[in-house]
Design a protein around this motif. Structure first.
Motif, short mmCIF file in Angstrom:
data_model
loop_
_atom_site.label_atom_id
_atom_site.label_comp_id
_atom_site.label_asym_id
_atom_site.label_seq_id
_atom_site.Cartn_x
_atom_site.Cartn_y
_atom_site.Cartn_z
N SER A 46 12.31 3.60 0.66
CA SER A 46 11.82 4.80 -0.03
C SER A 46 12.36 6.08 0.59
O SER A 46 12.57 7.07 -0.11
N TYR A 47 12.62 6.07 1.91
CA TYR A 47 13.19 7.27 2.55
C TYR A 47 14.63 7.50 2.09
O TYR A 47 15.07 8.64 1.96
N GLU A 231 7.66 10.86 0.21
CA GLU A 231 8.56 9.89 -0.45
C GLU A 231 7.80 8.83 -1.24
O GLU A 231 8.38 8.14 -2.06
N LYS A 232 6.48 8.69 -0.97
CA LYS A 232 5.78 7.55 -1.58
C LYS A 232 5.46 7.74 -3.07
O LYS A 232 5.46 6.78 -3.82
N ASN A 233 5.18 8.99 -3.48
CA ASN A 233 4.73 9.20 -4.85
C ASN A 233 5.70 8.61 -5.87
O ASN A 233 5.28 7.99 -6.85
N ALA A 234 6.99 8.82 -5.62
CA ALA A 234 7.97 8.31 -6.59
C ALA A 234 8.37 6.87 -6.32
O ALA A 234 8.78 6.16 -7.23
N PHE A 235 8.26 6.43 -5.05
CA PHE A 235 8.98 5.19 -4.70
C PHE A 235 8.15 4.05 -4.09
O PHE A 235 8.70 3.00 -3.82
N GLU A 236 6.90 4.25 -3.82
CA GLU A 236 6.10 3.15 -3.25
C GLU A 236 4.88 2.87 -4.14
O GLU A 236 4.17 3.79 -4.53
#
Ligand SMILES: *[C@@H]1O[C@H](CO)[C@@H](O)[C@H](O)[C@H]1NC(C)=O
Ligand SMILES: *[C@@H]1O[C@H](CO)[C@@H](O)[C@H](O)[C@H]1NC(C)=O
Ligand SMILES: *[C@@H]1O[C@H](CO)[C@@H](O)[C@H](O)[C@H]1NC(C)=O
Length: 301
Positions: A46-47, A231-236
């Motif tokens: 995600s980063y 980074e989590k909102n879009a990718f985790e």
């Protein structure tokens, strides 16, 4: 230049595109808690996606390289992200590489070579320790919660370009995901002249008992940090309280866009195209994480 006026707009644009810094950003790999043979570090994907979404190319920074290798890499990349995770901020491959890059960045910035660093969660905790020399972190009940930010008054570089409605959403909706056991309490921060003269507090949060720093930027350096995970909102998707709402996803993008725009302000680049090709994350493939992981995909090194 006498014939400057004959250069057409299109040509100027092409010149601009050619001169525009390449924006390669490093992400620190960190020690696996149970290393295997030929596999001792990782970066959560995600980063990588976070920075790529804003137009950067990612360079993984491996642990346990020589000082010389890190120095060479520093001259080749345009910024570094210290990601979250569980590595030790006192003694680990992650701690060592972060210290080397932090010191090189301070030195470069003092010379006028603008080099940004971003710390997320553990990365921010590491930055606080690097700045202060002594850890002032305390335990908080913040391992699994999304929160709205309590903004401080005053201007910031970080949020300057954010749309007003997104700032409202950040202040009102629980868009920022927290998964940390440790925090820097406001009280501890206030007790350290080193920290208060280095970092401007942009937002705080509380676990009900302790008010802690949640977003900071350095006064005199392009050094930024969030205790939460943009980074989590879009990718985790593994934890149910991560806000995947339109505003939440825009937070991911605007935070990344800010950091990548900071990294476009220096002209570091790889000595050769070959060296660049070999360093980029494209040489590696992320794998789907096990069911108990909090990450969707992970790069192992
Ligand atoms: C990397 O360095 C750390 C200490 O800096 C050490 O504990 C670890 O064993 C090293 N890992 C490898 C794979 O060499
Ligand atoms: C920790 O915070 C959660 C809410 O985020 C709450 O439900 C829980 O009771 C708290 N635990 C303690 C020990 O305070
Ligand atoms: C920390 O210092 C700020 C600014 O002086 C003050 O507003 C705040 O109340 C202090 N917070 C704590 C917890 O000491």
């Amino acid at each position: 230049v006498s014939n400057f006026s004959s250069i057409k707009c299109k040509d100027l644009f092409l010149i601009y595109v050619l001169l525009c810094p390449c924006s390669c950003e490093g992400i620190l790999a960190q020690d696996l808690s149970t290393p295997k043979e030929n596999q001792n570090a990782y970066i959560a994907a995600s980063y990588v996606k976070f920075l790529e979404a804003a137009g950067a190319r990612v360079v993984p920074i491996m642990i346990n390289q020589t000082d010389e290798e890190y120095r060479r890499l520093f001259k080749s990349i345009n910024g570094v992200l210290f990601p979250g995770g569980g590595a030790s901020i006192f003694s680990s491959g992650y701690q060592r590489s972060s210290k080397i890059f932090y010191e090189m960045a301070l030195e470069a910035n003092r010379r006028g070579d603008y080099f940004p660093i971003w710390g997320t969660c553990l990365g921010l905790e590491q930055l606080f320790l690097l700045t202060n020399g002594v850890s002032l972190l305390t335990r908080t009940n913040t391992t699994a919660v999304s929160l709205p930010l309590k903004f401080t008054k005053g201007k910031s570089k970080m949020f300057q370009g954010f749309p007003p409605e997104l700032m409202d959403a950040l202040a009102l909706e629980p868009l920022t995901e927290n998964s940390h056991r440790w925090s820097l309490a406001m009280e501890a921060f206030n007790s350290s002249n080193t920290l208060t003269s280095f970092y401007k507090v942009l937002s705080t949060n509380t676990d009900g008992k302790t008010e802690f720093l949640s977003t900071v930027e350095a006064f005199d350096y392009p050094i930024y940090g969030t205790q939460w995970h943009p980074e989590k909102n879009a990718f985790e998707w593994r934890r149910p309280f991560v806000a995947h709402t339109p505003s939440g996803v825009r937070v991911t993008f605007f935070m990344a866009e800010f950091f990548v725009s900071e990294a476009r302000k220096n002209f570091h680049r790889f000595a050769t195209e070959d060296e660049e090709n070999q360093a980029l994350i494209y040489n590696f493939s992320p794998v789907k994480s096990s069911a108990k992981s909090i990450f969707e995909q992970i790069y192992y090194f």
